[in-house]
Design a protein around this motif. Sequence first.
Motif, mmCIF file in Angstrom:
data_model
loop_
_atom_site.group_PDB
_atom_site.id
_atom_site.type_symbol
_atom_site.label_atom_id
_atom_site.label_comp_id
_atom_site.label_asym_id
_atom_site.label_seq_id
_atom_site.Cartn_x
_atom_site.Cartn_y
_atom_site.Cartn_z
ATOM 1 N N ALA A 1 1.543 -1.885 10.848
ATOM 2 C CA ALA A 1 2.460 -0.645 10.201
ATOM 3 C C ALA A 1 1.581 0.267 9.266
ATOM 4 C CB ALA A 1 3.061 -1.615 8.588
ATOM 5 N N ALA A 2 0.349 -0.279 9.313
ATOM 6 C CA ALA A 2 -1.274 0.441 8.526
ATOM 7 C C ALA A 2 -1.632 1.094 9.823
ATOM 8 C CB ALA A 2 -2.054 -0.793 7.900
ATOM 9 N N ALA A 3 -1.409 1.068 10.825
ATOM 10 C CA ALA A 3 -2.267 1.875 12.221
ATOM 11 C C ALA A 3 -1.161 2.994 12.100
ATOM 12 C CB ALA A 3 -1.834 1.334 13.293
ATOM 13 N N LEU A 4 0.301 2.842 11.871
ATOM 14 C CA LEU A 4 1.498 3.762 11.729
ATOM 15 C C LEU A 4 1.282 4.321 10.842
ATOM 16 C CD1 LEU A 4 3.732 4.983 12.998
ATOM 17 C CD2 LEU A 4 4.982 3.297 12.074
ATOM 18 N N LEU A 5 1.281 3.817 10.089
ATOM 19 C CA LEU A 5 0.520 5.275 9.104
ATOM 20 C C LEU A 5 -0.352 5.458 8.324
ATOM 21 C CD1 LEU A 5 1.969 5.644 5.737
ATOM 22 C CD2 LEU A 5 0.096 3.942 4.569
ATOM 23 N N ALA A 6 -1.262 5.568 9.346
ATOM 24 C CA ALA A 6 -2.694 6.052 9.385
ATOM 25 C C ALA A 6 -2.544 7.185 10.427
ATOM 26 C CB ALA A 6 -3.740 4.906 9.801
ATOM 27 N N TYR A 7 -1.512 7.318 11.657
ATOM 28 C CA TYR A 7 -1.876 7.650 12.353
ATOM 29 C C TYR A 7 -0.274 8.953 11.890
ATOM 30 C CZ TYR A 7 0.630 9.851 16.682
ATOM 31 O OH TYR A 7 0.511 11.185 18.079
ATOM 32 N N LEU A 8 0.458 8.763 11.547
ATOM 33 C CA LEU A 8 1.374 9.778 10.914
ATOM 34 C C LEU A 8 0.386 10.386 9.815
ATOM 35 C CD1 LEU A 8 4.376 8.021 10.032
ATOM 36 C CD2 LEU A 8 4.853 8.770 11.680
ATOM 37 N N LEU A 9 -1.062 9.996 8.969
ATOM 38 C CA LEU A 9 -1.080 11.469 8.046
ATOM 39 C C LEU A 9 -2.176 11.801 8.374
ATOM 40 C CD1 LEU A 9 -0.833 8.251 5.124
ATOM 41 C CD2 LEU A 9 0.413 10.023 5.117
ATOM 42 N N SER B 1 1.162 -1.456 0.414
ATOM 43 C CA SER B 1 -0.072 -0.444 -0.008
ATOM 44 C C SER B 1 1.097 1.251 0.251
ATOM 45 C CB SER B 1 -0.852 -0.100 1.213
ATOM 46 O OG SER B 1 -1.768 -1.386 0.842
ATOM 47 N N ALA B 2 0.285 1.647 -1.062
ATOM 48 C CA ALA B 2 1.484 3.491 -0.579
ATOM 49 C C ALA B 2 0.127 4.246 -1.191
ATOM 50 C CB ALA B 2 2.297 3.144 -2.254
ATOM 51 N N VAL B 3 1.185 5.556 -0.243
ATOM 52 C CA VAL B 3 0.343 6.715 -0.262
ATOM 53 C C VAL B 3 1.213 7.732 -0.601
ATOM 54 C CG1 VAL B 3 -1.546 6.841 1.683
ATOM 55 C CG2 VAL B 3 0.835 7.218 2.163
ATOM 56 N N ASP B 4 0.488 9.092 -0.940
ATOM 57 C CA ASP B 4 1.043 9.868 -1.182
ATOM 58 C C ASP B 4 1.380 11.012 -0.500
ATOM 59 O OD1 ASP B 4 3.235 12.365 -3.036
ATOM 60 O OD2 ASP B 4 1.330 13.196 -3.979
ATOM 61 N N ALA B 5 1.984 11.018 -0.262
ATOM 62 C CA ALA B 5 1.930 12.589 1.709
ATOM 63 C C ALA B 5 2.096 14.230 1.368
ATOM 64 C CB ALA B 5 3.214 11.581 2.482
ATOM 65 N N GLY B 6 2.527 13.675 -0.060
ATOM 66 C CA GLY B 6 3.075 15.458 -0.166
ATOM 67 C C GLY B 6 3.740 16.519 0.031
ATOM 68 N N HIS B 7 4.138 17.264 -0.047
ATOM 69 C CA HIS B 7 5.581 17.627 -0.038
ATOM 70 C C HIS B 7 5.411 18.733 2.016
ATOM 71 C CE1 HIS B 7 6.986 16.226 -3.723
ATOM 72 N NE2 HIS B 7 5.876 16.384 -4.394
ATOM 73 N N GLY B 8 6.971 18.441 1.704
ATOM 74 C CA GLY B 8 6.747 20.073 2.899
ATOM 75 C C GLY B 8 6.027 18.767 4.443
ATOM 76 N N GLY B 9 6.520 19.628 5.815
ATOM 77 C CA GLY B 9 5.978 18.600 6.601
ATOM 78 C C GLY B 9 7.330 17.766 6.600
ATOM 79 N N ALA B 10 7.283 17.082 8.157
ATOM 80 C CA ALA B 10 7.991 15.980 8.326
ATOM 81 C C ALA B 10 7.340 14.837 7.693
ATOM 82 C CB ALA B 10 7.656 15.519 9.604
ATOM 83 N N LEU B 11 7.221 14.059 6.940
ATOM 84 C CA LEU B 11 6.819 13.460 6.126
ATOM 85 C C LEU B 11 7.119 13.165 5.221
ATOM 86 C CD1 LEU B 11 2.682 12.055 7.505
ATOM 87 C CD2 LEU B 11 5.475 11.415 7.589
ATOM 88 N N PRO B 12 7.768 12.206 4.267
ATOM 89 C CA PRO B 12 8.608 12.258 3.365
ATOM 90 C C PRO B 12 7.079 12.423 1.941
ATOM 91 C CG PRO B 12 8.578 9.670 3.216
ATOM 92 C CD PRO B 12 8.520 10.353 5.116
ATOM 93 N N PRO B 13 7.709 12.477 0.538
ATOM 94 C CA PRO B 13 7.093 12.919 -0.361
ATOM 95 C C PRO B 13 5.804 10.826 -0.647
ATOM 96 C CG PRO B 13 9.099 13.703 -1.175
ATOM 97 C CD PRO B 13 8.520 12.560 0.490
ATOM 98 N N ARG B 14 6.560 10.231 -0.010
ATOM 99 C CA ARG B 14 6.207 8.674 -0.413
ATOM 100 C C ARG B 14 6.443 7.582 0.478
ATOM 101 N NH1 ARG B 14 3.855 5.052 -4.461
ATOM 102 N NH2 ARG B 14 4.263 3.275 -4.656
ATOM 103 N N ASP C 1 -1.717 -9.999 7.605
ATOM 104 C CA ASP C 1 -3.402 -9.684 7.521
ATOM 105 C C ASP C 1 -2.245 -7.785 6.826
ATOM 106 O OD1 ASP C 1 -5.373 -8.406 7.089
ATOM 107 O OD2 ASP C 1 -6.504 -9.352 9.697
ATOM 108 N N GLU C 2 -2.608 -7.959 5.702
ATOM 109 C CA GLU C 2 -2.659 -6.839 5.105
ATOM 110 C C GLU C 2 -3.208 -5.871 5.313
ATOM 111 O OE1 GLU C 2 -1.905 -7.881 0.913
ATOM 112 O OE2 GLU C 2 -0.867 -9.391 1.274
ATOM 113 N N ARG C 3 -3.793 -5.646 6.196
ATOM 114 C CA ARG C 3 -5.190 -4.408 6.266
ATOM 115 C C ARG C 3 -4.763 -4.134 7.954
ATOM 116 N NH1 ARG C 3 -10.645 -4.567 4.733
ATOM 117 N NH2 ARG C 3 -10.622 -2.839 5.586
ATOM 118 N N HIS C 4 -4.825 -5.052 8.694
ATOM 119 C CA HIS C 4 -5.081 -5.083 9.944
ATOM 120 C C HIS C 4 -3.471 -5.278 10.827
ATOM 121 C CE1 HIS C 4 -8.925 -5.784 8.921
ATOM 122 N NE2 HIS C 4 -9.094 -5.296 9.227
ATOM 123 N N ASN C 5 -2.152 -4.093 10.160
ATOM 124 C CA ASN C 5 -1.074 -4.193 11.398
ATOM 125 C C ASN C 5 -0.909 -2.673 11.568
ATOM 126 O OD1 ASN C 5 0.107 -3.308 9.348
ATOM 127 N ND2 ASN C 5 -1.043 -4.363 7.815
#
Length: 134
Positions: free
Chosen positions: A121-129, A4-17, A115-119
């Motif tokens: 890493a998925a929770a951390l990614l959602a939290y960061l976004l 799963s990949a997301v575009d985190a956008g530019h700027g801020g503390a997250l990388p673009p991808r 489980d690719e949806r309930h792990n």
Amino acid sequence: MARSAVDAGHGGALPPRLAIKRVYDGADASDGFRVLVDRLWPRGMGRDKARIDLWVKDLAPSDALRHWFDHDPAKWPEFAQRYAAELQANADALGAFEADLAKHEHVTLLYAARDERHNNAAALLAYLLRKRSA
């Protein structure tokens, strides 16, 4: 190879991808900076094969939370909420992690769960976004 990949956008503390990927799916050049976000090392996975650039076991869910969740999808919403609370309580480590992420254009968060949806890493990614958009 599930990913799963997301575009985190530019700027801020997250990388673009940002992406998440099961560590057992193997390393790929497109993964960029590979971060293991599990508390335990993946069973049967050698360090050379895993090709992990950073292991942030201090940001993984606590043993108590991990055992409570037990990969039960019915507990997912509460798990994500409890994990977010643990992350907020660990602000110094989270800030250092975000600073590490900001140094890279592509980051893949790695997990070992089936489980690719309930792990975590998925929770951390959602939290960061969510944190970034707040």
